[in-house]
Design a protein around this motif. Structure first.
Motif, PDB file in Angstrom:
ATOM      1  N   GLY A  11     -57.019  81.600  35.874  1.00  0.00           N
ATOM      2  CA  GLY A  11     -56.404  80.530  34.878  1.00  0.00           C
ATOM      3  C   GLY A  11     -55.843  81.292  33.669  1.00  0.00           C
ATOM      4  O   GLY A  11     -55.632  80.481  32.899  1.00  0.00           O
ATOM      5  N   GLY A  12     -55.894  82.946  33.615  1.00  0.00           N
ATOM      6  CA  GLY A  12     -55.318  83.265  32.314  1.00  0.00           C
ATOM      7  C   GLY A  12     -53.757  83.273  32.332  1.00  0.00           C
ATOM      8  O   GLY A  12     -53.327  82.492  33.088  1.00  0.00           O
ATOM      9  N   ILE A  13     -53.109  83.962  31.465  1.00  0.00           N
ATOM     10  CA  ILE A  13     -51.604  83.923  31.503  1.00  0.00           C
ATOM     11  C   ILE A  13     -51.068  84.433  32.819  1.00  0.00           C
ATOM     12  O   ILE A  13     -50.080  83.836  33.045  1.00  0.00           O
ATOM     13  N   THR A  14     -51.418  85.298  33.454  1.00  0.00           N
ATOM     14  CA  THR A  14     -50.882  85.804  34.502  1.00  0.00           C
ATOM     15  C   THR A  14     -51.115  84.953  35.697  1.00  0.00           C
ATOM     16  O   THR A  14     -49.911  84.623  36.279  1.00  0.00           O
ATOM     17  N   GLY A  15     -52.324  84.220  35.961  1.00  0.00           N
ATOM     18  CA  GLY A  15     -52.291  83.135  37.040  1.00  0.00           C
ATOM     19  C   GLY A  15     -51.542  82.135  36.730  1.00  0.00           C
ATOM     20  O   GLY A  15     -51.001  81.076  37.425  1.00  0.00           O
ATOM     21  N   ALA A  16     -51.629  81.360  35.318  1.00  0.00           N
ATOM     22  CA  ALA A  16     -51.007  80.361  34.931  1.00  0.00           C
ATOM     23  C   ALA A  16     -49.520  80.283  34.957  1.00  0.00           C
ATOM     24  O   ALA A  16     -48.819  79.440  35.708  1.00  0.00           O
ATOM     25  N   ALA A  17     -48.869  81.480  34.737  1.00  0.00           N
ATOM     26  CA  ALA A  17     -47.446  81.676  34.873  1.00  0.00           C
ATOM     27  C   ALA A  17     -47.130  81.756  36.452  1.00  0.00           C
ATOM     28  O   ALA A  17     -46.092  80.984  36.565  1.00  0.00           O
ATOM     29  N   LEU A  18     -47.743  82.305  36.940  1.00  0.00           N
ATOM     30  CA  LEU A  18     -47.463  82.536  38.221  1.00  0.00           C
ATOM     31  C   LEU A  18     -47.580  81.341  39.303  1.00  0.00           C
ATOM     32  O   LEU A  18     -46.741  80.896  40.121  1.00  0.00           O
ATOM     33  N   SER A  19     -48.564  80.554  38.931  1.00  0.00           N
ATOM     34  CA  SER A  19     -48.657  79.002  39.712  1.00  0.00           C
ATOM     35  C   SER A  19     -47.297  78.157  39.279  1.00  0.00           C
ATOM     36  O   SER A  19     -47.040  77.581  40.192  1.00  0.00           O
ATOM     37  N   TYR A  20     -47.150  78.377  38.075  1.00  0.00           N
ATOM     38  CA  TYR A  20     -46.095  77.440  37.588  1.00  0.00           C
ATOM     39  C   TYR A  20     -44.593  77.981  38.488  1.00  0.00           C
ATOM     40  O   TYR A  20     -43.813  77.204  38.731  1.00  0.00           O
ATOM     41  N   GLU A  21     -44.398  79.364  38.393  1.00  0.00           N
ATOM     42  CA  GLU A  21     -43.218  79.716  38.995  1.00  0.00           C
ATOM     43  C   GLU A  21     -43.169  79.707  40.375  1.00  0.00           C
ATOM     44  O   GLU A  21     -42.179  79.354  41.081  1.00  0.00           O
ATOM     45  N   LEU A  22     -44.574  79.560  41.106  1.00  0.00           N
ATOM     46  CA  LEU A  22     -44.377  79.584  42.531  1.00  0.00           C
ATOM     47  C   LEU A  22     -44.030  78.273  42.846  1.00  0.00           C
ATOM     48  O   LEU A  22     -43.345  77.678  44.005  1.00  0.00           O
ATOM     49  N   THR A  23     -44.728  77.148  41.947  1.00  0.00           N
ATOM     50  CA  THR A  23     -44.472  75.719  42.399  1.00  0.00           C
ATOM     51  C   THR A  23     -43.339  75.220  41.980  1.00  0.00           C
ATOM     52  O   THR A  23     -42.882  74.326  42.898  1.00  0.00           O
ATOM     53  N   LYS A  24     -42.482  75.848  41.135  1.00  0.00           N
ATOM     54  CA  LYS A  24     -40.934  75.529  41.121  1.00  0.00           C
ATOM     55  C   LYS A  24     -40.353  75.976  42.118  1.00  0.00           C
ATOM     56  O   LYS A  24     -39.321  75.371  42.236  1.00  0.00           O
ATOM     57  N   LYS A  25     -40.710  76.968  43.019  1.00  0.00           N
ATOM     58  CA  LYS A  25     -39.902  77.385  43.976  1.00  0.00           C
ATOM     59  C   LYS A  25     -40.210  76.548  45.299  1.00  0.00           C
ATOM     60  O   LYS A  25     -39.676  76.758  46.251  1.00  0.00           O
ATOM     61  N   GLY A  26     -40.979  75.266  44.829  1.00  0.00           N
ATOM     62  CA  GLY A  26     -41.404  74.529  46.179  1.00  0.00           C
ATOM     63  C   GLY A  26     -42.414  74.663  46.859  1.00  0.00           C
ATOM     64  O   GLY A  26     -42.717  73.915  47.880  1.00  0.00           O
ATOM     65  N   PHE A  27     -43.300  75.720  46.686  1.00  0.00           N
ATOM     66  CA  PHE A  27     -44.691  76.075  47.272  1.00  0.00           C
ATOM     67  C   PHE A  27     -45.563  75.022  46.850  1.00  0.00           C
ATOM     68  O   PHE A  27     -45.788  74.586  45.976  1.00  0.00           O
ATOM     69  N   GLU A  28     -46.523  74.850  47.948  1.00  0.00           N
ATOM     70  CA  GLU A  28     -47.841  74.173  47.550  1.00  0.00           C
ATOM     71  C   GLU A  28     -48.671  75.092  47.124  1.00  0.00           C
ATOM     72  O   GLU A  28     -49.106  75.986  47.839  1.00  0.00           O
ATOM     73  N   VAL A  29     -49.112  74.906  45.806  1.00  0.00           N
ATOM     74  CA  VAL A  29     -49.787  75.991  45.309  1.00  0.00           C
ATOM     75  C   VAL A  29     -51.316  75.358  44.600  1.00  0.00           C
ATOM     76  O   VAL A  29     -51.287  74.250  44.060  1.00  0.00           O
ATOM     77  N   LEU A  30     -52.273  76.108  44.550  1.00  0.00           N
ATOM     78  CA  LEU A  30     -53.561  75.747  43.975  1.00  0.00           C
ATOM     79  C   LEU A  30     -53.981  76.716  42.925  1.00  0.00           C
ATOM     80  O   LEU A  30     -54.046  77.921  43.476  1.00  0.00           O
ATOM     81  N   LEU A  31     -54.024  76.530  41.784  1.00  0.00           N
ATOM     82  CA  LEU A  31     -54.576  77.526  40.681  1.00  0.00           C
ATOM     83  C   LEU A  31     -56.248  77.078  40.784  1.00  0.00           C
ATOM     84  O   LEU A  31     -56.641  76.268  40.518  1.00  0.00           O
TER      85      LEU A  31
END
Length: 390
Positions: A11-31
């Protein structure tokens, strides 16, 4: 039983940013993150918050720096949170025994080369500098954000877009043969089509436990954080001769790579880069010591470390050396070539890595966008190149 498209570990900057961008693309994402936001003890929490967008020295890093500063300039609006973005003067101090002109020449291939300053000019920009401790300095405009607020902004934006976040310590992967099917935590088991590891300094051990190797390493980074103080630091101050990058290069050679799979080793001696930055709330971060200890749980003497940091900081900025403050420690991931490790890991299906950033707050925002688009089927030569590089 719910199966996610992506589980993001960290949940640092890498995981937080990536979870946001993957979610924006329509994926079901769990951080998944080990701590709640207010208890973070990771590299994002203790970062200086600097955006070295001027520092690209190759076509690739210059492009990422340009994209990174553009993203950071609009993130507050996009994430609906104040990242505290601003630009300030960076002062790179040159030690009394070093030649300022030679030091300036070492930075000449940067996208925006820092300007050489005399001692008097440096002290005019940053009056707290000790003129007797430097032979000159370099200066360049440097971006800055509050990294903890930015990471939380990414998390909240991902949740608003339909993503999920759970607190739990990851114990390992759910694995069948050569395929990863999910993640086990101390509280729950989660299933997914894909898992991406953004766990910083813990990433190597997590992958190793699953029989996966990657040239990813970590340092134990140590800083002192003060409470809000009345002293006003006008600039971000760092040494022009950054020893941390030398340590990382020496500690990540193929000849000693196997040492990182065993606790108890210190492949190279520790270094101390005397840097200082003041946040908007008046707190100051002083540091940092970097130690290449192969045990992520290695014990460090906080009293000795704090004394060493204060002594070195006090030489350059005497008013800061004795400020009240608390010693902190975290792990910082790095790769063998100062490029991030991004992409699918060889030899196993369903697991990816997004870690090892040398300039994370600049590189992560554009690369998270690119990685998510790549996962959605768009071609991206930069992601492909970084995947091949490791």
């Amino acid at each position: 039983m719910k199966t996610y498209d992506w589980i993001v570990i960290g949940g640092g900057i890498t995981g937080a940013a990536l979870s946001y961008e993957l979610t924006k693309k329509g994926f079901e994402v769990l951080l998944l993150e080990q701590y709640g936001n207010h208890a973070l003890q990771n590299a994002t929490r203790y970062s200086y918050g600097g955006l070295a967008y001027w520092s690209g020295t190759t076509e690739l890093t210059r492009q990422l720096c340009a994209e990174g500063i553009d993203r950071n300039r609009i993130l507050s609006q996009e994430l609906d949170i104040d990242t505290q973005f601003r630009e300030l003067d960076l002062i790179l101090t040159v030690d009394v025994d070093d030649d300022p002109k030679k030091m300036a020449a070492a930075y000449s291939n940067c996208a925006i080369p820092p300007r050489l300053l005399s001692i008097e000019e440096a002290c005019a920009i940053e009056p707290l500098l000790n003129p007797d401790a430097i032979s000159g300095a370099l200066t360049v405009k440097h971006g800055y954000i509050n990294p903890q607020l930015t990471a939380e902004g990414y998390c909240q934006a991902a949740i608003r877009a339909g993503g999920e976040r759970q607190i739990g310590r990851v114990l390992g992967f759910i694995q069948e043969g050569d395929r990863i099917l999910g993640v086990k935590t101390n509280a729950e088991t989660y299933h997914s089509a894909n898992v991406v590891v953004c766990a910083g300094g813990f990433s190597r051990q997590l992958l190793k436990d699953a029989g996966i190797s990657a040239r990813l390493y970590f340092t134990h980074a140590e800083v002192i954080e003060t409470p809000p103080v009345d002293i006003q630091l006008n600039t971000l101050v760092m040494p022009a001769q950054m020893k941390r990058f030398q340590l990382e290069a020496q500690a990540s050679t193929l000849e000693i790579d196997n040492l990182w799979d065993e606790p108890g080793h210190e492949p190279v001696p520790p270094i101390l880069d005397a840097g200082m930055v003041q946040f908007k709330d008046g707190t100051i971060r002083l540091g940092q010591i970097s130690r290449a200890l192969t045990d992520p749980s290695a014990k460090i003497d906080p009293l000795a470390s704090e004394a060493a940091i204060r002594a070195q900081v006090g030489k350059v900025l005497p008013a800061l050396g004795k400020l009240p403050g608390t010693w902190h420690h975290c792990l910082v991931a790095f790769s063998h070539n100062r490029l991030p490790i991004v992409g699918k890991l060889p030899g196993v299906q369903g697991v990816y890595i997004f870690s090892g950033f040398s300039n994370p707050l600049v590189f992560v925002p554009p690369l998270a966008q690119r990685f998510a688009a790549h996962c959605a089927g768009e071609e991206d030569p930069i992601v492909d190149r970084l995947a091949i590089a490791f």
